[in-house]
Design a protein around this motif. Structure first.
Motif, PDB file in Angstrom:
ATOM      1  N   ILE A   1       0.866  -1.184   0.000  1.00 18.87           N
ATOM      2  CA  ILE A   1       0.000   0.000   0.000  1.00 18.87           C
ATOM      3  C   ILE A   1       0.902   1.234   0.000  1.00 18.87           C
ATOM      4  CG2 ILE A   1      -1.722   1.325   1.341  1.00 18.87           C
ATOM      5  CD1 ILE A   1      -2.855  -1.277   0.222  1.00 18.87           C
TER       6      ILE A   1
ATOM      7  N   VAL B   1       0.558   5.687   0.283  1.00 13.32           N
ATOM      8  CA  VAL B   1      -0.347   6.787   0.625  1.00 13.32           C
ATOM      9  C   VAL B   1       0.100   8.003  -0.187  1.00 13.32           C
ATOM     10  CG1 VAL B   1      -1.270   8.261   2.449  1.00 13.32           C
ATOM     11  CG2 VAL B   1      -0.713   5.855   2.935  1.00 13.32           C
TER      12      VAL B   1
ATOM     13  N   LYS C   1      -5.155   6.056  -0.285  1.00 17.12           N
ATOM     14  CA  LYS C   1      -4.415   4.791  -0.266  1.00 17.12           C
ATOM     15  C   LYS C   1      -4.472   4.176  -1.656  1.00 17.12           C
ATOM     16  CE  LYS C   1      -4.734   3.593   4.562  1.00 17.12           C
ATOM     17  NZ  LYS C   1      -5.159   2.614   5.562  1.00 17.12           N
TER      18      LYS C   1
END
Length: 132
Positions: A71, A73, A83
């Motif tokens: 992931i 950000v 995200k």
């Protein structure tokens, strides 16, 4: 003759205004001294750090943080942080935004600056730094 001078002056003012109003950003070229990172180096370089860049459209500053679970950000004010997903395989990192096409890149580094370069056409997708 006077109208010709006026027309030329008006053209110069218009051109100057057009150039100064340009909001596009072109990242600097990858220096010859840049090193292309492999999977281990990319993982060690990206994960747990926040990088800063500028978009080509409108020169908007942004940041991107890579987390170890695939992931990332993405933050660009005034929008809320978003995200996204990222993958890494054979020296190519792919950032997969929610609303845009995936962008895959080799990571090249020189002087604590990072270039994300399309492995197919050599275009610089992003130029990132560890400070804004």
């Amino acid at each position: 003759m006077t109208s010709l001078k006026f027309g030329a002056s008006l053209l110069m003012i218009c051109l100057a205004g057009c150039v100064s109003n340009s909001n596009t950003y072109e990242p600097p070229p990858v220096p010859a001294s840049a090193v292309t990172l492999d999977d281990g180096q990319i993982n060690g370089t990206l994960v747990g750090k926040k990088f800063y860049g500028t978009t080509r459209e409108g020169s908007h500053p942004y940041s991107i943080s890579f987390l170890p679970n695939g992931i990332d950000v993405f933050e660009m004010t005034p929008n809320a942080p978003e995200k996204e997903r990222w993958t890494l395989e054979n020296g190519v990192v792919c950032v997969i935004p929610n609303r845009y096409p995936a962008e895959c890149s080799q990571v090249k580094v020189a002087n604590n600056e990072y270039w994300f370069v399309d492995p197919k056409n050599g275009r610089v997708n992003a130029h990132l730094k560890l400070t804004p």
